[in-house]
Design a protein around this motif. Structure first.
Motif, mmCIF file in Angstrom:
data_model
loop_
_atom_site.group_PDB
_atom_site.id
_atom_site.type_symbol
_atom_site.label_atom_id
_atom_site.label_comp_id
_atom_site.label_asym_id
_atom_site.label_seq_id
_atom_site.Cartn_x
_atom_site.Cartn_y
_atom_site.Cartn_z
ATOM 1 N N ASP A 119 0.835 -1.202 0.000
ATOM 2 C CA ASP A 119 0.000 0.000 0.000
ATOM 3 C C ASP A 119 0.869 1.251 0.000
ATOM 4 O OD1 ASP A 119 -2.441 -1.284 -0.074
ATOM 5 O OD2 ASP A 119 -2.710 -1.283 2.104
ATOM 6 N N LEU A 120 1.979 1.185 0.741
ATOM 7 C CA LEU A 120 2.886 2.330 0.811
ATOM 8 C C LEU A 120 3.686 2.489 -0.473
ATOM 9 C CD1 LEU A 120 4.068 4.540 2.760
ATOM 10 C CD2 LEU A 120 5.828 2.851 3.366
ATOM 11 N N PHE A 121 4.143 1.366 -1.034
ATOM 12 C CA PHE A 121 4.944 1.372 -2.265
ATOM 13 C C PHE A 121 4.314 0.438 -3.297
ATOM 14 C CE2 PHE A 121 8.451 2.239 0.905
ATOM 15 C CZ PHE A 121 8.660 3.561 0.528
ATOM 16 N N PRO A 122 3.244 0.869 -3.962
ATOM 17 C CA PRO A 122 2.567 -0.006 -4.929
ATOM 18 C C PRO A 122 3.480 -0.515 -6.032
ATOM 19 C CG PRO A 122 1.244 1.953 -4.472
ATOM 20 C CD PRO A 122 2.579 2.172 -3.834
ATOM 21 N N ARG A 123 4.516 0.269 -6.370
ATOM 22 C CA ARG A 123 5.411 -0.136 -7.452
ATOM 23 C C ARG A 123 6.117 -1.458 -7.135
ATOM 24 N NH1 ARG A 123 9.775 4.066 -9.872
ATOM 25 N NH2 ARG A 123 8.098 5.471 -9.247
ATOM 26 N N LEU A 124 6.377 -1.701 -5.851
ATOM 27 C CA LEU A 124 7.027 -2.954 -5.486
ATOM 28 C C LEU A 124 6.128 -4.157 -5.783
ATOM 29 C CD1 LEU A 124 8.797 -2.119 -2.098
ATOM 30 C CD2 LEU A 124 9.783 -2.195 -4.397
ATOM 31 N N GLY A 125 4.831 -3.945 -5.710
ATOM 32 C CA GLY A 125 3.906 -5.029 -6.023
ATOM 33 C C GLY A 125 4.014 -5.492 -7.463
#
Length: 229
Positions: A116-122
């Motif tokens: 949620d904090l870093f969507p790009r990591l998903g």
């Protein structure tokens, strides 16, 4: 607010070369503290001392009211010290998912909350860390530290060398963490961004604390004198 981290007249050295000559620092629960100073003045050395990677020669070091001056680094980390080191030191051969998994400890911070904090990591979970951009590696380093569920998050030059748009993302994440009441010790060169996020500041010069007060009281003359801005 009760003190979470306290340094009193801390001295430390690299072998025969003394690097810290009297660091005084105090950080309260839920506070964001900026550790500031010109390059080479002792900021990262102070962090290394807090993390127990460098022995104390003198002074007192307490975390959560406990004397940690003689603890080895792994035991200090287990007490809740979470470090995002300078230079984005991810496990390069491991995937994003593996980097997160090896750091995870029980607590409020979960993988879902991290994404949620870093969507790009998903979107990068199956990629190895070495294939990520510099900004993505920094997000991964912060995410990995948060998954240890620390009582104190230490960010050492978390935006150094990143593109402006990525720096903005990192600062937005730091502001979000502040809004959630996380205790943070942050080192950075961007006085503008530090003013927006830090409650208090400590300035070091030649291994000594030379200024300590609320960030709002850091005037331009003091900033120019000690930071050269």
């Amino acid at each position: 607010m009760s003190a979470l981290l306290e340094l009193e007249q801390v001295t430390a050295a690299y072998g025969p070369v003394q690097a810290l000559f009297g660091i005084d620092l105090s950080l309260a629960e839920g506070e964001v503290l900026a550790l500031m100073g010109r390059n080479g003045m002792g900021k990262t050395t102070t962090v290394r001392t807090i993390m127990r990677m460098l022995p104390l020669n003198g002074g007192a070091l307490r975390f959560g009211g406990r004397d940690i001056a003689r603890l080895p680094p792994h035991r200090a980390a287990r007490l809740g010290l979470g470090l995002v080191p300078e230079g984005r030191r991810c496990f390069q051969p491991l995937t994003v998912a593996e980097n997160l998994a090896v750091a995870a400890r029980p607590g409020d911070w979960t993988e879902a909350r991290i994404l949620d904090l870093f969507p790009r990591l998903g979107e990068r979970m199956g990629q190895t860390a070495r294939t990520l951009s510099g900004g993505e590696q920094q997000m991964l380093a912060i995410a990995r530290a948060l998954l240890t569920n620390p009582r104190l998050l230490i960010l050492d030059e978390a935006t150094e060398g990143l593109a402006p748009v990525v720096r903005a993302e990192i600062w937005a994440a730091i502001r979000a963490l502040k809004g959630q009441g996380i205790s943070i010790l942050v080192i950075d060169k961007s006085l503008k961004e530090l003013r927006a996020v830090a409650d208090r500041a400590e300035i070091v010069e030649r291994g000594r604390t030379v200024w300590s007060d609320r960030m709002a009281r850091l005037d331009d003359d003091t900033a120019h004198r000690y930071l050269g801005v």
